[in-house]
Structures are given as structure tokens and as C-alpha cells.
Design an enzyme around this catalytic site. Sequence first.
Site, PDB file in Angstrom:
ATOM      1  N   LYS A   1       0.902  -1.314  -0.029  1.00 28.99           N
ATOM      2  CA  LYS A   1       0.083  -0.048   0.064  1.00 28.99           C
ATOM      3  C   LYS A   1       0.564   1.189  -0.082  1.00 28.99           C
ATOM      4  O   LYS A   1       0.503   2.384  -0.666  1.00 28.99           O
ATOM      5  CB  LYS A   1      -0.630   0.022   1.127  1.00 28.99           C
ATOM      6  CG  LYS A   1      -2.051   1.337   1.226  1.00 28.99           C
ATOM      7  CD  LYS A   1      -2.320   1.570   2.770  1.00 28.99           C
ATOM      8  CE  LYS A   1      -1.287   2.353   3.475  1.00 28.99           C
ATOM      9  NZ  LYS A   1      -1.817   2.804   4.697  1.00 28.99           N
ATOM     10  N   MET A   2       1.881   1.303   0.897  1.00 28.65           N
ATOM     11  CA  MET A   2       2.728   2.453   1.072  1.00 28.65           C
ATOM     12  C   MET A   2       3.513   2.623  -0.532  1.00 28.65           C
ATOM     13  O   MET A   2       3.707   3.790  -0.884  1.00 28.65           O
ATOM     14  CB  MET A   2       3.676   2.283   2.057  1.00 28.65           C
ATOM     15  CG  MET A   2       3.206   2.088   3.460  1.00 28.65           C
ATOM     16  SD  MET A   2       4.427   1.685   4.593  1.00 28.65           S
ATOM     17  CE  MET A   2       3.307   1.004   6.220  1.00 28.65           C
TER      18      MET A   2
END
Length: 399
Positions: free
Chosen positions: A243-244
Site C-alpha cells: 500500500k505504501m
Amino acid sequence: MQKISKYSSMAILRKRPLVKTETGPESELLPEKRTKIKQEEVVPQPVDIDWVKSLPNKQYFEWIVVRNGNVPNRWATPLDPSILVTPASTKVPYKFQETYARMRVLRSKILAPVDIIGGSSIPVTVASKCGISKEQISPRDYRLQVLLGVMLSSQTKDEVTAMAMLNIMRYCIDELHSEEGMTLEAVLQINETKLDELIHSVGFHTRKAKYILSTCKILQDQFSSDVPATINELLGLPGVGPKMAYLTLQKAWGKIEGICVDVHVDRLTKLWKWVDAQKCKTPDQTRTQLQNWLPKGLWTEINGLLVGFGQIITKSRNLGDMLQFLPPDDPRSSLDWDLQSQLYKEIQQNIMSYPKWVKYLEGKRELNVEAEINVKHEEKTVEETMVKLENDISVKVED
């Protein structure tokens, strides 16, 4: 009594417990469990990284804003109908095209924390609080701040992340005498204990302090003091999960290679049966399944769209907290909060079931969506493919 520094006492922020959740696994923060993205999953996006690096401040921000779609009236601007059309063989959720168009219009009428202090907004917002204008932020420093903000945001509300970033920024200016504020060189001068103190309100703060300093050292030694520009290089950094990595790649470099699935996207797509909750045990599995059918033209904006809705249905959130980050002359600071609150309540009551959500959006005549989109379905019948969505949905969104 615990000693609180002037940086950590700028706001009263609740400390989040160290818990492991299905949608926000603690394992995402562990450097030992690295994820490598298969090449066939990557969506080609022609971005010349050397060209991006060569851009001066003004041109870089003009380009990145347009590239990420963060333009004025973004949600009220009609989509090109061709963006929502999918192949006849692709199964899409019940009334997805019409509902998605109406969701965008409704989204244009609400203000959520992600709009002010989200991944790409937080560096500019925090800098302005410290007297640093957008014109004074170098593209390299901006990319670093996007990455660090994303690392801090895991299992942490945007308001708390913004305060932690503000603490670091002010420390760099006041104590390290860095005129540019949060730069790679300045952050590397902060010892781990002090950094932990500055970010004490975020989830897993001690671990994140260690990861941030390790990451900054890697950037200095291996990436010419800049943020990596490929998904696997980002995933190789301590504490950086899919996600990051996808969010940083998009917001810092303008590369759209995957959908950013956070807790809100994960919960809402499962709630609405846009993905199979039984097969999607992690946000990354949700991402993979969502990418199988969601039109690629929506990959850039789906996170901001759903996160906005997800944030306002979180009952434990005090939305007024985000206003402290707005400059006095920002028109959003003078919103009619009575009307906003009423709209939030309506959304909270109707978003918990996708069929109910569709009916709610269809009944919102004041949204004036007749000109929003006119999609010709290539599917035989959308209703036939997702008839099960008419049943009650048992998944509930947690606070």
C-alpha cells in the site's frame, strides 16, 4: 508523570493500541517479510524518471498535480464515459457505472481529512504551517516527505500523522536550523530516541522511528538521496508494504502501477462485494482482485474516492480536528458544518449495504447527475452478473 516535549504536546492526540488487525496487519511493518511484485501485474505507465528529476519546482508540481488528477473540482468534473466501459467478459458490480458516477458527485460535496492532510497534501499543508510555501519546497524534499508521511500513516489517522509530520518539521527548523524544514540531511541528524518522541502519537511509533532513519540512510547511500522510483525498490525499504509503495510511487513520481488499498478501500470493497471477502484476507489480495476488473482509468482516483467516504463513516473521528491544518484564508475552513454533518449522517445510514447505497444515490436528485455520464454497457446485463448483491450484506465496517 511522562515528560512531554513542546513538539509532542501541540495537540491532544489519543495513542493507538498495538493491535493486529485483518485489514492492517502488523506484518506490513516488518522488514523481514518482503513482497515482490510479479512483472505481469505491473501496468505500464510511461514516466521518464530522469525527466521528472530534472523538473524545477514550479514545473514539477504543475505536472504531478495533473498526473494524479488532484485538480480543482476533481470529483464534480464528469469522467470521459469511455473510462468506465469494461470488456463484455468482465463481471462488474451491480449498477457500478451509474453508481460510481453518482459517488463522484456526492464526494465533491463532502470534505474529508484525506483532502487536506492525505498522502500528497500533507507535505504542503505541514510546510505552510511552518511558514514554508509550496514554491520553497524542492521536488526531492517533497518526495521524501510523501514517503515518510506514508510510512507514518500505517494504522494511524491522517490527523495524527499530520501532527507527527508537523513535529518533525518544526524540530528540523527550530533545533536543526534547516531553512527548508524536513530534508534528508536534517532527518538523518535526529537520533532515534528523539524521533520516537516526535512521532509518539502514531501507531507503532518506536518501530517506525527505526525504519525511517534506516530508510533515510538507504536513500542517501543507494539512491542519490532521492526516493526510489520502482515498486520493488520501494518494497525493499524497511517497513514499506505494498500500500505504501504504490501510494508513494503515484504521489511522488506519477507512476500508476497498482491500486492503493488501505483499510477504507479494503473494508468498503468487501462490504459492497466488489471483491470476494473469503478470498481477500489481506489488503494486497484485495488489490489484486480489484485490479482484475476495475477499469485502469480509475486506478488513480479510487483510493481518494473511497477513503473520503470511509473516513466520514468512522464514528470515532472528530472531523473538526483537520481544520487546524487549513490556512485562515482557505475557503474550506468556512464550510457550513451543520449541512456537512447532516450529509455525513445520511451517508453513514446508507453506505452499509451496497443495494441500499445504490438506491440512496439514485434518490439524491439534488446531485444533478444527469449530465455526469452516459455509459453504454458492453455487458449482456450487469444485473444478471451480480444478482447476489440484492441480498443483505453481513460485513460491517468497524470504527
